[in-house]
Design a protein around this motif. Structure first.
Motif, PDB file in Angstrom:
ATOM      1  N   THR A 186      10.191 -20.595  38.768  1.00  0.00           N
ATOM      2  CA  THR A 186      10.420 -20.360  40.193  1.00  0.00           C
ATOM      3  C   THR A 186       9.085 -20.429  40.925  1.00  0.00           C
ATOM      4  O   THR A 186       8.067 -20.753  40.313  1.00  0.00           O
ATOM      5  N   SER A 187       9.069 -20.151  42.233  1.00  0.00           N
ATOM      6  CA  SER A 187       7.803 -20.201  42.973  1.00  0.00           C
ATOM      7  C   SER A 187       7.259 -18.782  43.159  1.00  0.00           C
ATOM      8  O   SER A 187       7.967 -17.795  42.918  1.00  0.00           O
ATOM      9  N   THR A 188       6.016 -18.686  43.626  1.00  0.00           N
ATOM     10  CA  THR A 188       5.298 -17.397  43.681  1.00  0.00           C
ATOM     11  C   THR A 188       6.107 -16.261  44.312  1.00  0.00           C
ATOM     12  O   THR A 188       6.205 -15.189  43.716  1.00  0.00           O
ATOM     13  N   ASN A 190       9.106 -15.579  44.354  1.00  0.00           N
ATOM     14  CA  ASN A 190      10.322 -15.170  43.631  1.00  0.00           C
ATOM     15  C   ASN A 190      10.069 -14.691  42.203  1.00  0.00           C
ATOM     16  O   ASN A 190      11.024 -14.390  41.478  1.00  0.00           O
ATOM     17  N   ASP A 204       5.425 -19.893  37.345  1.00  0.00           N
ATOM     18  CA  ASP A 204       5.324 -20.330  38.735  1.00  0.00           C
ATOM     19  C   ASP A 204       5.110 -21.846  38.750  1.00  0.00           C
ATOM     20  O   ASP A 204       4.048 -22.336  38.350  1.00  0.00           O
ATOM     21  N   TYR A 205       6.134 -22.574  39.226  1.00  0.00           N
ATOM     22  CA  TYR A 205       6.020 -24.047  39.160  1.00  0.00           C
ATOM     23  C   TYR A 205       5.012 -24.598  40.150  1.00  0.00           C
ATOM     24  O   TYR A 205       4.612 -25.757  40.053  1.00  0.00           O
ATOM     25  N   THR A 206       4.574 -23.761  41.101  1.00  0.00           N
ATOM     26  CA  THR A 206       3.565 -24.236  42.048  1.00  0.00           C
ATOM     27  C   THR A 206       2.157 -24.175  41.429  1.00  0.00           C
ATOM     28  O   THR A 206       1.214 -24.711  41.989  1.00  0.00           O
ATOM     29  N   LYS A 207       2.051 -23.463  40.281  1.00  0.00           N
ATOM     30  CA  LYS A 207       0.718 -23.308  39.674  1.00  0.00           C
ATOM     31  C   LYS A 207       0.627 -23.879  38.268  1.00  0.00           C
ATOM     32  O   LYS A 207      -0.468 -24.087  37.760  1.00  0.00           O
ATOM     33  N   SER A 226      15.133 -31.504  39.403  1.00  0.00           N
ATOM     34  CA  SER A 226      13.723 -31.861  39.567  1.00  0.00           C
ATOM     35  C   SER A 226      13.115 -32.531  38.349  1.00  0.00           C
ATOM     36  O   SER A 226      11.930 -32.824  38.345  1.00  0.00           O
ATOM     37  N   ARG A 314      15.905 -22.882  50.219  1.00  0.00           N
ATOM     38  CA  ARG A 314      15.017 -21.872  49.635  1.00  0.00           C
ATOM     39  C   ARG A 314      15.731 -20.553  49.386  1.00  0.00           C
ATOM     40  O   ARG A 314      15.115 -19.541  49.116  1.00  0.00           O
TER      41      ARG A 314
END
Ligand SMILES: NC(=O)c1ccc[n+]([C@@H]2O[C@H](COP(=O)([O-])OP(=O)(O)OC[C@H]3O[C@@H](n4cnc5c(N)ncnc54)[C@H](OP(=O)(O)O)[C@@H]3O)[C@@H](O)[C@H]2O)c1
Length: 324
Positions: A186-188, A190, A204-207, A226, A314
């Protein structure tokens, strides 16, 4: 009765509140006074015709060539039985129920009729109408993919991509219930929420490039569309399975082709909607092993705002609408 009606495909504003005739139950049907429903990703797709890549050609023939065949959206509900047909034996007036008409839709209204043998179930003890309304869509999809298709079992390592969505948040809880070790992606904002659902690990998929860390999984469940088999292959164990519940046609075809040799498999397609799923989910809720994640609640009158929020992609779990 009041209902949220749409008569053309398009943005949230195509949905309006209208007065419709209250349906009458046939002899084998119950009439439900709807207390709560959800605006799901399916409502967004059907309303906007934004379907996964490659399915656009099929959308109008299925949903209505020149406009929506079913004017009232809403796949799931919770409410009370208002009246029953003369042959109904399983339910009586006053029973609290939840139901999952699924792609039959029609839950964004004050009343909905359903056959007593349809996808309808007494409400689990100890939950509100808002929670009961949000049990089915994510829960049933997660059950279909993890239990019915992938045969998840105790000790499996399961990676869930999109762990904060309606399907993903249910998948985390159901995979835990099936005895798996669960990693949620998930993202940060969440991360904590997904840990709170019971995930053993969150990424965290953003990192993090989560498919390249060297971990191997029995099951990778991509709930957001995705990824692909080629991207996941090295992260799957020898007989691992990739579940694609939201993929486009090119992604599905390429993944199936890429996986044709070897033991690793790909599962895709529409989830089955069954009353057995509702029975199973009710028992899970009562055993404290599944609680639908709810993001926001809107009154029916603000249905356009609810759609607009869902459109942003989102949401965390479900967006609930309530009827007065
Ligand atoms: N095959 C079937 O029968 C079936 C059944 C039900 C649903 N679906 C499809 O499954 C998809 C998901 O449904 P849903 O109801 O769970 O949707 P949803 O609740 O709208 O999903 C929203 C969530 O997706 C997360 N997300 C978005 N992009 C992401 C990414 N790249 N990586 C990880 N998480 C991401 C968001 O988290 P962040 O904000 O943290 O990114 C958000 O919490 C939809 O496309 C729907 O059409 C298919």
């Amino acid at each position: 009765m009041k209902a949220a009606v749409y008569r053309q495909y398009g943005p949230p504003e195509v949905v309006r509140i209208e007065e419709l005739a209250r349906p009458e139950p046939r002899e084998n049907e119950v009439l439900i006074r709807v207390r709560a429903s959800t605006v799901s990703s399916a409502d967004w797709r059907v309303r906007s015709l934004k379907v996964p890549a490659g399915f656009g050609l099929f959308a109008r023939p299925v949903l209505g060539m020149f406009g929506p065949r079913k004017a009232v959206l809403g796949t799931e509900l919770a409410g009370e039985i208002e009246a029953v047909g003369s042959a109904v034996r399983k339910f009586k007036a006053g029973d609290a129920v939840f139901a999952f008409p699924g792609f039959d839709m029609g839950c964004h209204a004050e009343y909905r009729t359903l056959p007593e043998d349809g996808r309808i179930m007494p409400m689990p003890a100890g939950v509100s109408f808002e929670e009961a309304a949000a049990i089915s869509f994510g829960g049933s999809t997660a059950l279909h993919y993890l239990r019915d298709r992938a045969k998840a079992k105790p000790g499996d390592d399961v990676l869930i991509i999109g762990a904060s969505g309606a399907v993903g948040s249910a998948a985390v809880q159901i995979a835990k219930h099936l005895g798996a070790r669960v990693t949620g992606v998930t993202s940060t904002p969440n991360l904590e929420r997904v840990s709170g659902l019971g995930a053993d690990r969150v990424i965290d998929y953003t990192k993090t490039r989560f498919l390249e860390g060297g971990e191997k999984y029995d099951i990778i469940f991509d709930t957001v569309g995705s990824t692909s088999f080629s991207a996941c292959e090295s992260a799957l164990k020898e007989d691992g399975r990739l579940l694609l519940s939201a993929a486009g046609l090119p992604q599905i075809l390429a993944s199936s082709w890429a996986s044709r040799r070897g033991k690793k498999g790909v599962v895709s397609g529409n989830a089955t909607e069954s009353v057995e799923h509702l029975r199973y989910l009710k028992e899970l809720v009562e055993a404290g092993q599944y609680r639908p994640l709810i993001d926001r609640t809107y009154p029916l009158e603000r249905i356009v705002d609810a759609h607009a929020y869902v459109d942003a992609g989102r949401k965390r779990g479900s967006v609930v609408i309530t009827m007065a």
